[in-house]
Design a protein around this motif. Structure first.
Motif, PDB file in Angstrom:
ATOM      1  N   UNK A  32      15.237  -3.786  13.841  1.00 46.27           N
ATOM      2  CA  UNK A  32      14.518  -3.803  12.554  1.00 46.27           C
ATOM      3  C   UNK A  32      15.042  -4.677  11.626  1.00 46.27           C
ATOM      4  N   UNK A  33      14.418  -5.010  10.618  1.00 49.58           N
ATOM      5  CA  UNK A  33      14.788  -6.035   9.616  1.00 49.58           C
ATOM      6  C   UNK A  33      14.403  -5.254   8.147  1.00 49.58           C
ATOM      7  N   UNK A  34      15.400  -5.332   7.431  1.00 48.94           N
ATOM      8  CA  UNK A  34      15.007  -4.864   6.052  1.00 48.94           C
ATOM      9  C   UNK A  34      15.123  -5.944   5.022  1.00 48.94           C
ATOM     10  N   UNK A  35      14.359  -5.821   3.897  1.00 53.41           N
ATOM     11  CA  UNK A  35      14.184  -6.777   2.849  1.00 53.41           C
ATOM     12  C   UNK A  35      14.684  -6.053   1.549  1.00 53.41           C
ATOM     13  N   UNK A  36      16.100  -6.351   1.404  1.00 60.39           N
ATOM     14  CA  UNK A  36      16.570  -5.698   0.004  1.00 60.39           C
ATOM     15  C   UNK A  36      16.037  -6.186  -1.184  1.00 60.39           C
ATOM     16  N   UNK A  54      11.184  -4.796  -6.363  1.00 65.18           N
ATOM     17  CA  UNK A  54      10.960  -5.036  -4.818  1.00 65.18           C
ATOM     18  C   UNK A  54       9.493  -5.133  -4.612  1.00 65.18           C
ATOM     19  N   UNK A  55       9.034  -6.283  -4.578  1.00 63.64           N
ATOM     20  CA  UNK A  55       7.472  -6.395  -4.461  1.00 63.64           C
ATOM     21  C   UNK A  55       7.134  -6.100  -2.988  1.00 63.64           C
ATOM     22  N   UNK A  56       8.146  -6.496  -2.020  1.00 59.49           N
ATOM     23  CA  UNK A  56       7.636  -6.258  -0.640  1.00 59.49           C
ATOM     24  C   UNK A  56       8.464  -5.057  -0.120  1.00 59.49           C
ATOM     25  N   UNK A  57       7.922  -4.336   0.975  1.00 58.71           N
ATOM     26  CA  UNK A  57       8.268  -3.028   1.694  1.00 58.71           C
ATOM     27  C   UNK A  57       9.900  -3.223   1.787  1.00 58.71           C
ATOM     28  N   UNK A  58      10.481  -2.181   1.880  1.00 51.83           N
ATOM     29  CA  UNK A  58      11.881  -2.278   2.526  1.00 51.83           C
ATOM     30  C   UNK A  58      12.027  -2.959   3.986  1.00 51.83           C
ATOM     31  N   UNK A 177      15.968  11.681   2.924  1.00 50.23           N
ATOM     32  CA  UNK A 177      17.286  10.803   3.257  1.00 50.23           C
ATOM     33  C   UNK A 177      17.129  10.523   4.803  1.00 50.23           C
ATOM     34  N   UNK A 178      15.929  10.190   5.205  1.00 50.21           N
ATOM     35  CA  UNK A 178      15.861   9.432   6.576  1.00 50.21           C
ATOM     36  C   UNK A 178      15.076   8.372   6.702  1.00 50.21           C
ATOM     37  N   UNK A 179      15.561   7.481   7.445  1.00 46.60           N
ATOM     38  CA  UNK A 179      15.007   5.899   7.490  1.00 46.60           C
ATOM     39  C   UNK A 179      13.742   5.964   8.312  1.00 46.60           C
ATOM     40  N   UNK A 180      13.514   6.827   9.472  1.00 49.46           N
ATOM     41  CA  UNK A 180      12.171   6.481  10.058  1.00 49.46           C
ATOM     42  C   UNK A 180      11.359   7.333   9.548  1.00 49.46           C
ATOM     43  N   UNK A 181      11.472   8.436   8.538  1.00 51.03           N
ATOM     44  CA  UNK A 181      10.501   8.997   7.692  1.00 51.03           C
ATOM     45  C   UNK A 181      10.034   8.033   6.495  1.00 51.03           C
ATOM     46  N   UNK A 182      11.107   7.482   6.051  1.00 49.84           N
ATOM     47  CA  UNK A 182      11.150   6.405   4.948  1.00 49.84           C
ATOM     48  C   UNK A 182       9.972   5.096   5.419  1.00 49.84           C
ATOM     49  N   UNK A 183      10.523   4.664   6.481  1.00 52.88           N
ATOM     50  CA  UNK A 183       9.582   3.786   7.245  1.00 52.88           C
ATOM     51  C   UNK A 183       7.956   4.225   7.481  1.00 52.88           C
ATOM     52  N   UNK A 184       8.110   5.346   8.046  1.00 48.04           N
ATOM     53  CA  UNK A 184       6.432   5.797   8.301  1.00 48.04           C
ATOM     54  C   UNK A 184       5.610   6.016   6.985  1.00 48.04           C
ATOM     55  N   UNK A 185       6.475   6.496   5.816  1.00 47.22           N
ATOM     56  CA  UNK A 185       5.669   6.685   4.696  1.00 47.22           C
ATOM     57  C   UNK A 185       5.454   5.551   4.186  1.00 47.22           C
ATOM     58  N   UNK A 186       6.260   4.513   4.384  1.00 47.38           N
ATOM     59  CA  UNK A 186       6.081   3.239   3.566  1.00 47.38           C
ATOM     60  C   UNK A 186       5.011   2.601   4.408  1.00 47.38           C
ATOM     61  N   UNK A 187       4.933   2.602   5.782  1.00 46.83           N
ATOM     62  CA  UNK A 187       3.833   2.050   6.196  1.00 46.83           C
ATOM     63  C   UNK A 187       2.326   2.625   5.940  1.00 46.83           C
ATOM     64  N   UNK A 188       2.293   3.699   5.619  1.00 47.54           N
ATOM     65  CA  UNK A 188       0.936   4.503   5.264  1.00 47.54           C
ATOM     66  C   UNK A 188       1.046   4.521   3.871  1.00 47.54           C
ATOM     67  N   UNK A 189       1.690   3.395   2.954  1.00 45.22           N
ATOM     68  CA  UNK A 189       1.488   3.276   1.405  1.00 45.22           C
ATOM     69  C   UNK A 189       1.582   4.438   0.887  1.00 45.22           C
ATOM     70  N   UNK A 190       2.641   5.381   1.264  1.00 45.55           N
ATOM     71  CA  UNK A 190       2.711   6.746   0.605  1.00 45.55           C
ATOM     72  C   UNK A 190       3.966   6.338  -0.217  1.00 45.55           C
ATOM     73  N   UNK A 191       4.900   5.407   0.288  1.00 46.28           N
ATOM     74  CA  UNK A 191       6.404   5.341  -0.321  1.00 46.28           C
ATOM     75  C   UNK A 191       6.178   3.669  -0.871  1.00 46.28           C
ATOM     76  N   UNK A 192       6.870   3.523  -2.007  1.00 44.26           N
ATOM     77  CA  UNK A 192       6.929   2.265  -2.580  1.00 44.26           C
ATOM     78  C   UNK A 192       8.398   1.962  -3.099  1.00 44.26           C
ATOM     79  N   UNK A 193       9.024   1.190  -2.144  1.00 40.41           N
ATOM     80  CA  UNK A 193      10.437   0.674  -2.440  1.00 40.41           C
ATOM     81  C   UNK A 193      10.764   0.005  -3.798  1.00 40.41           C
ATOM     82  N   UNK A 194      11.528   0.641  -4.588  1.00 43.50           N
ATOM     83  CA  UNK A 194      11.671  -0.075  -5.911  1.00 43.50           C
ATOM     84  C   UNK A 194      12.979  -1.167  -5.904  1.00 43.50           C
TER      85      UNK A 194
END
Length: 290
Positions: A32-36, A54-58, A177-194
């Motif tokens: 995995x790669x994250x973009x802080x 953070x304009x791009x996803x985490x 508090x889970x990264x897999x759920x965060x990733x899935x929600x972000x992939x479906x545009x439900x989560x916006x990393x700030x």
């Protein structure tokens, strides 16, 4: 190691053993790669506005083949759509969802991580040696439903709150508090990393860190600060939080541990015989200020 930090050495030793056994942990930069990006700003209490640093996803990349091919991840992902988001809405567990809960626990119990946690808890007199009894204990801790909102029926459980996330009256994010759920929600545009949240100016995270304090919005609601492990397996988190939960009968347990290169505060809230919430808070990393 400074005593002033109040590090629990016995617990740190156990958690480091779990860390070494966590063969299903994803490798940063490879799996995995994250973009802080930027540091998150202040959010006023009760506000759902946050400056976007953070304009791009985490998550820039996650190895989905691993998520699908490793049993504990695959079973974990199957659980993520089993819950009503809002508290106060009674949960109805179908036969299929019940089966999914058991498949997940069966998968977790086969891992060396959970076997190690089980041995430790048996030695401490906090669990029975019989695997079936231990599984039943884990089920009550993580999947037994309870009433989080007094106005409704049984609307929550430890697993939902910690790993899936829920909302309070549709106005406030709780858990997640889970990264897999965060990733899935972000992939479906439900989560916006700030953006990331640093404890102080010296302790900025890097993209190889396995623990992150962060700010995000989820379905339009803002979480001013949340925290989660990044890349670790589901069995590692279940094992770690179960151990901390069972080691104390206090309503709230805060314990400081050194795991790998991270100085962490592990926080666990009790809801009767179940977990109310649990999460790690990054204090420091890379051996700074220890």
């Amino acid at each position: 190691m400074a005593r002033g930090q109040g590090i629990n050495q016995e617990l740190s030793d156990v958690l480091n053993e779990l860390w070494k056994l966590d063969v299903n942990r994803m490798k940063p930069g490879k799996d995995y790669k994250i973009n802080l990006q930027g540091k998150a700003g202040f959010v006023a209490e009760g506000s759902n506005y946050a400056r976007d640093s953070a304009r791009a996803p985490l998550f820039a990349y996650v190895n989905e083949n691993k998520l699908k091919s490793i049993d504990t991840y695959a079973h974990f992902i199957n659980l993520l759509d089993n819950y009503e988001m809002s508290t106060g809405v009674t949960e109805h567990v179908t036969h299929e969802e019940l089966q999914e809960n058991h498949l997940f626990l069966d998968g977790v119990l086969k891992t060396e991580v959970m076997k190690c946690a089980h041995r430790y808890l048996v030695c401490k007199g906090l669990a029975q040696s019989d695997p079936a009894q231990f599984k039943s204990q884990l089920y009550d801790i993580w999947f037994k439903l309870y009433r989080r909102d007094k106005s409704g029926g049984e609307d929550s459980c430890g697993f939902e709150h910690v790993f899936v996330g829920e909302t309070k009256h549709g106005k406030e994010i709780m858990g997640l508090h889970n990264w897999v759920q965060f990733y899935h929600q972000e992939k479906h545009n439900h989560v916006d990393y700030k953006g990331y949240k640093a404890r102080n100016n010296k302790d900025t995270p890097d993209e190889d860190d396995h623990v992150l304090n962060l700010q995000f919005s989820w379905n339009g609601l803002v979480k001013p600060v949340g925290s989660c492990f990044i890349g670790v397996s589901p069995e590692f988190e279940v094992a770690l939080f179960t151990i901390v939960f069972l080691l104390s009968d206090r309503r709230v347990t805060n314990v400081t541990v050194k795991v790998d290169e991270y100085l962490l505060e592990i926080v666990v809230y009790r809801f009767g015989r179940s977990i109310g919430t649990s999460y790690p808070k990054m204090i420091s990393s890379n051996n700074r200020d220890f």
